[in-house]
Motif scaffolding. Structure first.
Motif, mmCIF file in Angstrom:
data_model
loop_
_atom_site.group_PDB
_atom_site.id
_atom_site.type_symbol
_atom_site.label_atom_id
_atom_site.label_comp_id
_atom_site.label_asym_id
_atom_site.label_seq_id
_atom_site.Cartn_x
_atom_site.Cartn_y
_atom_site.Cartn_z
ATOM 1 N N ALA A 85 0.835 -1.213 0.000
ATOM 2 C CA ALA A 85 0.000 0.000 0.000
ATOM 3 C C ALA A 85 0.865 1.256 0.000
ATOM 4 C CB ALA A 85 -0.933 -0.010 1.200
ATOM 5 N N LEU A 88 1.750 1.970 -3.491
ATOM 6 C CA LEU A 88 0.598 2.397 -4.285
ATOM 7 C C LEU A 88 0.096 3.784 -3.885
ATOM 8 C CD1 LEU A 88 -1.358 -0.979 -4.437
ATOM 9 C CD2 LEU A 88 0.290 -0.070 -6.070
ATOM 10 N N LEU A 89 0.517 4.259 -2.711
ATOM 11 C CA LEU A 89 0.114 5.598 -2.272
ATOM 12 C C LEU A 89 0.979 6.692 -2.901
ATOM 13 C CD1 LEU A 89 -0.518 4.965 1.515
ATOM 14 C CD2 LEU A 89 -2.175 5.919 -0.077
ATOM 15 N N ASP A 219 -2.556 -0.517 -13.181
ATOM 16 C CA ASP A 219 -3.347 0.259 -12.216
ATOM 17 C C ASP A 219 -4.592 -0.522 -11.769
ATOM 18 O OD1 ASP A 219 -3.928 2.359 -10.632
ATOM 19 O OD2 ASP A 219 -4.645 3.682 -12.203
ATOM 20 N N TYR A 220 -5.243 -1.186 -12.710
ATOM 21 C CA TYR A 220 -6.461 -1.953 -12.399
ATOM 22 C C TYR A 220 -6.118 -3.249 -11.667
ATOM 23 C CZ TYR A 220 -8.635 1.334 -15.533
ATOM 24 O OH TYR A 220 -9.069 2.502 -16.093
ATOM 25 N N GLU A 223 -5.441 -2.474 -7.902
ATOM 26 C CA GLU A 223 -6.489 -1.817 -7.127
ATOM 27 C C GLU A 223 -7.595 -2.800 -6.763
ATOM 28 O OE1 GLU A 223 -8.610 1.711 -8.681
ATOM 29 O OE2 GLU A 223 -6.908 2.744 -7.804
ATOM 30 N N GLU A 224 -8.220 -2.573 -5.608
ATOM 31 C CA GLU A 224 -9.321 -3.453 -5.180
ATOM 32 C C GLU A 224 -10.569 -3.148 -5.976
ATOM 33 O OE1 GLU A 224 -9.734 -2.667 -1.048
ATOM 34 O OE2 GLU A 224 -8.027 -3.887 -0.507
#
Lengths: 224, 241
Positions: A85, A88-89, A219-220, A223-224
């Motif tokens: 995370a 990804l932030l 990106d997809y 991501e949740e």
């Protein structure tokens, strides 16, 4: 663009530094590759008239299976220690994270290849350190790392992640593996690059395809 | 009326067929500290992850500083710092190396002074060269706060930062969080520790069953009565479900 490349370099630097300290990925990949070479060496010792017939398959199988071990760890360690995370932030296009991870995977697999190529020469008594063969191995590894990094990120959020990665990866990677093995076979018997230009073009095509699709979808995927 | 820094409208989130958030509407103003309470599975972490652009809403909209998280997630991430129960740190890097790495991710120029200041603020400067895997849970959480503050974000998202801490470490963390708040920084924090949360809060919200069942200024809540109030709303929602 400078900012983008700065993030790519940061991720690559971080992975290299962590690997230098832990040697987790390299050790598991290298040990697996050497064991594969040993097993194939004993398996083919008595039955093969010319070992150049089996060396291409042995080389690519060892690289592919050892590489999967390293690719699998690329995101599992991030996920397990809770740092994914954090990546990804980062306020940057996530393809920069992908590119950094892909380059570190690529580099780790190349290092393992540099380790096993001399061993392959010793075990099978076949010279494999040929410029054209190294080129095809380099290009094939690029495609392998490009698609493997995306699937590694995809598999990390699933329960059967260790199993899922090879199941997803190898069918997609098949054209690159076939082209790599065919070209390698030719180079071992003295063929030139021009003789196998079509196989090389196929690998380059898949490298570009894998990279473009990975850039568009990463990106997809994360991501949740 | 102060301008809302964060606007959440009609937010729904499904994981497969499981509905985690059910129509959340919330606006949070600049400088506010909102404490988000709720039982496990209420959707607190999911809400924070959507705010942090780590997860996409199934329906509804989230805006930060007037910008939709769908339209410009990279831009919004620059505004955010996040601390969760997972530390978002690397055990095989030192404290200083972890912050240097994140400084590069956030594009900070010459971050050495900022890193030194933050490590001093969280009382880890003397351990800056030690590997994070040698740190206690409390030290890791303090370093995680330093990491989240590295780029001086106006919004801080804290997802149960006190999980797993002993009372002494939790008190130290509360003190630290009190210091880093202020008029310029908006904090949204989830916690299971009602009294500790209330001590930091300007505003308290309770999330139960994916719905916001209470949203009120902290000044209107009696510290002695926060537990019965929490139980009342959570039980009410459980009965409905």
């Amino acid at each position: 663009m400078k900012r983008y490349l700065q993030v790519v370099w940061a991720v690559l630097w971080k992975d290299m530094r962590v690997e230098w300290r832990t040697k987790d990925s390299f050790t598991s990949m290298a040990v697996f590759a050497v064991l594969a070479l040993l097993i194939f060496n004993f398996a083919f010792e008595l039955n093969v008239p010319d070992k150049r017939m089996v060396v291409p398959g042995v080389l690519w199988v060892a690289v592919a299976f050892a590489g999967v071990l390293g690719l699998g760890r690329a995101f599992i360690t991030e996920k397990d220690q809770g740092s994914l995370a954090g990546l990804l932030l980062a306020p940057v296009d996530r393809s920069a994270i992908y590119l950094g991870k892909m380059l570190s995977n690529f580099l780790f697999i190349l290092i393992v290849e540099a380790f096993i190529l001399p061993l392959l020469t010793i075990f099978f008594n076949v010279t494999v350190i040929i410029p054209s063969l190294l080129l095809v191995l380099f290009l094939g590894t690029l495609g392998f790392a490009a698609v493997g990094t995306v699937f590694s990120a995809l598999a990390v959020n699933t329960r059967a992640r260790e199993v899922l990665l090879p199941v997803l990866l190898f069918p997609v990677l098949l054209p690159v593996l076939i082209a790599g093995i065919r070209a390698t076979s030719g180079f071992l018997v003295g063929d030139t690059l021009a003789d196998h230009a079509n196989w090389l073009r196929l690998i380059i095509f898949f490298d570009i395809l894998f990279l473009v699709v990975a850039f568009l979808t990463f990106d997809y995927v994360v991501e949740e | 009326m102060p301008e809302a820094l964060i606007q959440i409208r009609g937010l729904h989130k499904y994981f497969g067929r499981h509905r985690v958030l059910r129509g959340i509407d919330l606006s949070i103003e600049t400088g506010q500290t909102l404490i988000l309470l709720g039982p496990n599975g209420a959707g607190k972490t999911t809400l924070l992850r959507i705010l942090a652009t780590l997860s996409r809403p199934t329906q509804g909209e989230v805006q930060v500083a007037g910008v939709s998280t769908k339209a410009n997630p990279e831009g919004i991430r620059q505004y955010l710092g996040m601390v969760s129960h997972a530390p978002l740190l690397y055990g095989d890097l030192s404290a200083a190396e972890n912050l240097e790495f994140y400084a590069r991710l956030y594009g900070l120029h010459q971050p050495e002074a900022r890193i030194k200041h933050l490590l001093q603020q969280v009382d880890l400067y003397h351990r800056r060269k030690d590997m994070v895997r040698t740190f206690s849970r409390g030290m890791i959480q303090r370093l995680a706060i330093a990491r989240a503050l590295l780029h001086n974000p106006p919004i801080l998202l804290l997802d149960e930062p006190d999980t797993g801490l002993d009372p002494q470490a939790a008190e130290m963390l509360t003190g630290l969080l009190g210091d880093i708040g202020g008029r310029e920084r908006t904090i949204i924090m989830t916690t299971h520790h009602l009294e500790r949360g209330l001590a930091l809060a300007d505003r308290v919200a309770i999330l139960a069953g994916g719905k916001l069942v209470l949203d009120t200024p902290a000044a209107e809540i009696d510290p002695q009565g926060v537990r019965p109030l929490y139980d009342h709303f959570v039980n009410q929602e459980r009965r409905k479900a």
